[in-house]
Scaffold this motif. Structure first.
Motif, PDB file in Angstrom:
ATOM      1  N   LEU A  80     -40.495  68.063  61.906  1.00 29.74           N
ATOM      2  CA  LEU A  80     -41.516  67.306  61.199  1.00 29.74           C
ATOM      3  C   LEU A  80     -41.457  67.612  59.705  1.00 29.74           C
ATOM      4  N   LYS A  81     -41.417  66.564  58.914  1.00 24.81           N
ATOM      5  CA  LYS A  81     -41.309  66.715  57.459  1.00 24.81           C
ATOM      6  C   LYS A  81     -42.575  67.363  56.894  1.00 24.81           C
ATOM      7  N   ASP A  82     -42.381  68.289  55.968  1.00 24.97           N
ATOM      8  CA  ASP A  82     -43.472  68.968  55.256  1.00 24.97           C
ATOM      9  C   ASP A  82     -44.464  69.680  56.180  1.00 24.97           C
ATOM     10  N   ALA A  83     -43.983  70.173  57.314  1.00 27.06           N
ATOM     11  CA  ALA A  83     -44.837  70.918  58.238  1.00 27.06           C
ATOM     12  C   ALA A  83     -44.191  72.268  58.512  1.00 27.06           C
ATOM     13  N   GLN A  84     -44.966  73.331  58.308  1.00 25.52           N
ATOM     14  CA  GLN A  84     -44.439  74.673  58.515  1.00 25.52           C
ATOM     15  C   GLN A  84     -45.555  75.586  58.981  1.00 25.52           C
ATOM     16  N   TRP A  85     -45.251  76.412  60.006  1.00 28.21           N
ATOM     17  CA  TRP A  85     -46.212  77.386  60.509  1.00 28.21           C
ATOM     18  C   TRP A  85     -46.311  78.574  59.561  1.00 28.21           C
ATOM     19  N   ILE A  86     -47.427  79.253  59.590  1.00 27.82           N
ATOM     20  CA  ILE A  86     -47.627  80.443  58.762  1.00 27.82           C
ATOM     21  C   ILE A  86     -46.875  81.643  59.333  1.00 27.82           C
ATOM     22  N   GLU A  87     -46.659  81.659  60.651  1.00 23.17           N
ATOM     23  CA  GLU A  87     -45.837  82.665  61.316  1.00 23.17           C
ATOM     24  C   GLU A  87     -45.226  82.017  62.557  1.00 23.17           C
ATOM     25  N   PRO A  88     -44.279  82.660  63.216  1.00 25.11           N
ATOM     26  CA  PRO A  88     -43.611  82.019  64.355  1.00 25.11           C
ATOM     27  C   PRO A  88     -44.598  81.540  65.422  1.00 25.11           C
ATOM     28  N   PRO A  89     -44.334  80.374  66.018  1.00 27.41           N
ATOM     29  CA  PRO A  89     -45.262  79.788  66.985  1.00 27.41           C
ATOM     30  C   PRO A  89     -45.587  80.687  68.178  1.00 27.41           C
ATOM     31  N   ASN A  90     -44.629  81.492  68.652  1.00 27.19           N
ATOM     32  CA  ASN A  90     -44.938  82.338  69.806  1.00 27.19           C
ATOM     33  C   ASN A  90     -45.970  83.413  69.458  1.00 27.19           C
ATOM     34  N   ARG A  91     -45.970  83.918  68.228  1.00 26.09           N
ATOM     35  CA  ARG A  91     -46.981  84.909  67.826  1.00 26.09           C
ATOM     36  C   ARG A  91     -48.334  84.240  67.613  1.00 26.09           C
ATOM     37  N   LEU A  92     -48.333  83.044  67.017  1.00 29.20           N
ATOM     38  CA  LEU A  92     -49.590  82.315  66.855  1.00 29.20           C
ATOM     39  C   LEU A  92     -50.214  82.029  68.221  1.00 29.20           C
ATOM     40  N   PHE A  93     -49.383  81.580  69.164  1.00 29.26           N
ATOM     41  CA  PHE A  93     -49.879  81.247  70.493  1.00 29.26           C
ATOM     42  C   PHE A  93     -50.345  82.500  71.228  1.00 29.26           C
ATOM     43  N   ARG A  94     -49.648  83.607  71.081  1.00 25.12           N
ATOM     44  CA  ARG A  94     -50.063  84.867  71.705  1.00 25.12           C
ATOM     45  C   ARG A  94     -51.449  85.272  71.217  1.00 25.12           C
ATOM     46  N   ASN A  95     -51.668  85.172  69.896  1.00 28.81           N
ATOM     47  CA  ASN A  95     -52.968  85.548  69.336  1.00 28.81           C
ATOM     48  C   ASN A  95     -54.083  84.625  69.827  1.00 28.81           C
ATOM     49  N   LEU A  96     -53.788  83.339  69.940  1.00 30.32           N
ATOM     50  CA  LEU A  96     -54.764  82.383  70.461  1.00 30.32           C
ATOM     51  C   LEU A  96     -55.092  82.701  71.924  1.00 30.32           C
ATOM     52  N   LEU A  97     -54.069  82.986  72.734  1.00 36.64           N
ATOM     53  CA  LEU A  97     -54.290  83.377  74.123  1.00 36.64           C
ATOM     54  C   LEU A  97     -55.178  84.615  74.206  1.00 36.64           C
ATOM     55  N   ALA A  98     -54.860  85.627  73.416  1.00 35.98           N
ATOM     56  CA  ALA A  98     -55.612  86.881  73.451  1.00 35.98           C
ATOM     57  C   ALA A  98     -57.079  86.649  73.101  1.00 35.98           C
ATOM     58  N   GLU A  99     -57.341  85.900  72.062  1.00 35.60           N
ATOM     59  CA  GLU A  99     -58.723  85.637  71.640  1.00 35.60           C
ATOM     60  C   GLU A  99     -59.476  84.850  72.703  1.00 35.60           C
ATOM     61  N   THR A 100     -58.838  83.841  73.264  1.00 33.07           N
ATOM     62  CA  THR A 100     -59.486  82.997  74.276  1.00 33.07           C
ATOM     63  C   THR A 100     -59.763  83.790  75.552  1.00 33.07           C
ATOM     64  N   ILE A 101     -58.794  84.583  75.998  1.00 32.34           N
ATOM     65  CA  ILE A 101     -58.984  85.393  77.211  1.00 32.34           C
ATOM     66  C   ILE A 101     -60.115  86.390  77.011  1.00 32.34           C
ATOM     67  N   ALA A 102     -60.135  87.072  75.877  1.00 30.16           N
ATOM     68  CA  ALA A 102     -61.192  88.056  75.605  1.00 30.16           C
ATOM     69  C   ALA A 102     -62.566  87.390  75.549  1.00 30.16           C
ATOM     70  N   ALA A 103     -62.649  86.223  74.911  1.00 32.18           N
ATOM     71  CA  ALA A 103     -63.937  85.560  74.734  1.00 32.18           C
ATOM     72  C   ALA A 103     -64.468  84.939  76.024  1.00 32.18           C
ATOM     73  N   THR A 104     -63.584  84.467  76.895  1.00 34.33           N
ATOM     74  CA  THR A 104     -64.059  83.737  78.070  1.00 34.33           C
ATOM     75  C   THR A 104     -64.084  84.549  79.353  1.00 34.33           C
ATOM     76  N   THR A 105     -63.298  85.628  79.432  1.00 30.72           N
ATOM     77  CA  THR A 105     -63.274  86.406  80.673  1.00 30.72           C
ATOM     78  C   THR A 105     -64.094  87.688  80.587  1.00 30.72           C
ATOM     79  N   GLY A 106     -64.363  88.160  79.385  1.00 33.53           N
ATOM     80  CA  GLY A 106     -65.062  89.433  79.228  1.00 33.53           C
ATOM     81  C   GLY A 106     -64.158  90.643  79.383  1.00 33.53           C
TER      82      GLY A 106
END
Length: 195
Positions: A80-106
């Motif tokens: 995609l033209k002019d689109a760039q992640w701030i860090e690699p997608p697998n690390r971004l997704f890992r952090n999103l998973l971690a936050e969501t799991i912690a917030a919703t499962t306790g």
């Protein structure tokens, strides 16, 4: 005898073609933000077997970059033209998973370096797709998850996928669509893990 300035410039010309400082970065960089977040100051004890260690998923080479892949056909990928992640997608997704799991499962959520402090559930997998499908005009997130709950025969695997339609193929449209798709997958993974 002094060398002529034109001769000096001509001699340096081939060298200047070898030096590149890269392209200018896009005006903004893309990231992910979790829909479900942990409140500040909440303490979570890590009881035996309750902690979840989220390991960054592996990725195919097309996702091993900061650019957003666009599937243009069954066997072709562009970016995609002019689109760039701030860090690699697998690390971004890992952090999103971690936050969501912690917030919703306790459950307390750890990274790989903390696993030995409170061994419990381990979540890993492969992020198969994390980009735009130009043929269907959808942002697509496909995650093949592996969950080890402890014990020799306690490995479970499951594929999660979310698709969000996009109206245009540009960073301003695709970034929020990928964020929504990633949050949908993260929410489903959290439900799978359970409280």
């Amino acid at each position: 005898m002094k060398p002529h300035p034109i001769l000096i410039a001509a001699a340096l010309l081939p060298l200047s073609a070898c030096v590149s400082f890269g392209e200018d970065p896009p005006a903004t960089l893309m990231t992910l933000s979790a829909d479900a977040t942990m409140p500040a100051g909440a303490a979570r004890p890590a009881r035996d077997g309750q902690a979840v260690t989220v390991i960054p998923p592996s990725v195919p080479q097309a996702l091993n970059v900061l650019r957003v892949p666009v599937q243009t056909g069954p066997t072709s990928v562009a970016y995609l033209k002019d689109a760039q992640w701030i860090e690699p997608p697998n690390r971004l997704f890992r952090n999103l998973l971690a936050e969501t799991i912690a917030a919703t499962t306790g459950r307390p959520v750890l990274d790989l370096r903390q696993y030995s402090l409170a061994p419990g559930i381990r979540l890993t997998g492969r992020l198969q797709r994390f980009g735009l499908d130009a043929t269907t005009r959808e942002a697509v997130v496909t995650y093949d998850a592996s969950l080890a709950r402890g014990g020799a025969d306690a490995l479970e695997t499951r594929r999660f996928e979310a698709r969000v339609p996009v109206t245009r193929e540009d960073a301003k449209t695709v970034a929020p669509a990928l964020n929504r798709a990633a949050n949908q997958v993260a929410g489903e993974v959290a439900q799978w893990i359970g409280a």
